[in-house]
Design an enzyme around this catalytic site. Structure first.
Site, PDB file in Angstrom:
ATOM      1  N   HIS A   1     -41.892 -15.553 -35.541  1.00 45.78           N
ATOM      2  CA  HIS A   1     -42.172 -16.959 -35.866  1.00 45.78           C
ATOM      3  C   HIS A   1     -43.214 -17.031 -36.983  1.00 45.78           C
ATOM      4  O   HIS A   1     -44.137 -16.218 -37.028  1.00 45.78           O
ATOM      5  CB  HIS A   1     -42.679 -17.686 -34.607  1.00 45.78           C
TER       6      HIS A   1
ATOM      7  N   GLU B   1     -36.212 -21.336 -40.342  1.00 49.66           N
ATOM      8  CA  GLU B   1     -37.316 -22.290 -40.178  1.00 49.66           C
ATOM      9  C   GLU B   1     -38.176 -22.315 -41.435  1.00 49.66           C
ATOM     10  O   GLU B   1     -39.130 -21.530 -41.546  1.00 49.66           O
ATOM     11  CB  GLU B   1     -38.200 -21.879 -38.994  1.00 49.66           C
TER      12      GLU B   1
HETATM   13  P1  PGA Z   1     -41.413 -28.236 -34.903  1.00 53.22           P
HETATM   14  O1  PGA Z   1     -41.580 -26.662 -34.624  1.00 53.22           O
HETATM   15  O2  PGA Z   1     -40.092 -28.631 -34.280  1.00 53.22           O
HETATM   16  O3  PGA Z   1     -42.588 -28.866 -34.225  1.00 53.22           O
HETATM   17  O4  PGA Z   1     -41.398 -28.404 -36.380  1.00 53.22           O
HETATM   18  C1  PGA Z   1     -40.512 -25.765 -34.704  1.00 53.22           C
HETATM   19  C2  PGA Z   1     -41.026 -24.365 -34.557  1.00 53.22           C
HETATM   20  O5  PGA Z   1     -42.126 -24.078 -35.037  1.00 53.22           O
HETATM   21  O6  PGA Z   1     -40.363 -23.511 -33.954  1.00 53.22           O
END
Ligand code: PGA
Length: 252
Positions: free
Chosen positions: A94, A163
């Site tokens: 992440h 992401e």
């Molecule tokens: P968010 O986070 O939906 O609050 O943008 C997603 C993540 O960091 O996995």
């Protein structure tokens, strides 16, 4: 086609096991009818046991795992330990962990440990900034380095979450990506997997979108952007909203 994969990443929330249990129960009671969706809840490590007790439909996830199975590694939690707690999915790499110093090399070892322990891995990749429409090469580099040692037969245990860091709700001034942007990233990621493992193996890997997913945009990422799932942070702490996201996925 595999089921949509919808993952709740609670990050370092909530602040007590009682609240975690209530949150898990509230989500469970709303998703009981959702057919055709695979749902994963990833609470903080200390609450895995409490949340597991509340889950019926959803599966248990974890947010990280260390690559050595046991030993003198103060503060670490191994993939094998998680496996014994019945964790089924582990988020690896992440951006918030990378931001704390996790390198591509560490991500590669973690990914391998999760798969060797018999769990499924959700590998996160994503650029910090994007100019224009092109998906920055860093996304491909993160992916290639993470799967450097991965054999084709293990691909079935891998999901990838695209992401973009600029889209995370915790990034100041963030905005979600567009379905078209997420779709481009998905094609780019799938091409890298196809070049390495062949098209049919690559087709089976679910590629998720994450970054400010909400009840109002979830359907568009899944149905217009053609993503195979969502990694949800902030909105997964609001049970009614998370349930709506799951329902958007159930309407295929
Ligand atoms: P968010 O986070 O939906 O609050 O943008 C997603 C993540 O960091 O996995």
């Amino acid at each position: 086609m595999k089921k949509f994969l919808i993952i709740a990443n609670w990050k370092m929330n909530p602040d007590s096991p009682g609240r975690a249990l209530r949150l898990g129960r509230a989500i469970e009671s709303g998703i009981a009818q959702a057919a055709g969706v695979e749902i994963v809840i990833a609470p903080p490590f200390p609450f895995l046991g409490a949340v597991k007790a509340a889950l019926k439909k959803a599966r248990l996830g974890a947010q990280d795992a260390f690559w050595i199975s046991k030993g003198a590694y103060t503060g670490e939690v191994s993939a094998y330990q998680l496996k014994h707690l019945r964790v089924r999915y582990v988020i690896v790499g992440h951006s918030e962990r990378r931001g704390l110093g996790e390198t591509d090399e560490m991500v590669e070892k973690k990914l391998r440990a999760v798969i060797d322990a018999g769990m499924n891995a959700v590998l996160c990749v994503g650029e910090r900034e994007r100019e224009g429409d092109d998906i920055p090469a860093i996304v491909g580099e993160q992916l290639k380095r993470a799967v450097a040692g991965m054999e084709k037969q293990n691909l079935a245990r891998l999901a990838i979450a695209y992401e973009p860091v600029w889209a995370l709700s915790s990034t100041p001034g963030s905005r979600p990506d567009t379905p078209a942007g997420a779709h481009r990233a998905m094609l780019y990621i799938r091409k890298i997997l196809a070049d390495r493992y062949g098209r049919s193996a690559a087709e089976n890997v679910r590629i998720l979108y994450g970054g400010s997913v909400s009840a109002s945009n979830a359907a568009s990422f899944l149905h217009e952007g053609n993503m195979q799932g969502l990694l949800v942070g902030g909105a997964s702490l609001r049970p009614a909203e998370f349930v709506e996201i799951v329902r958007a996925a159930a309407k295929r």
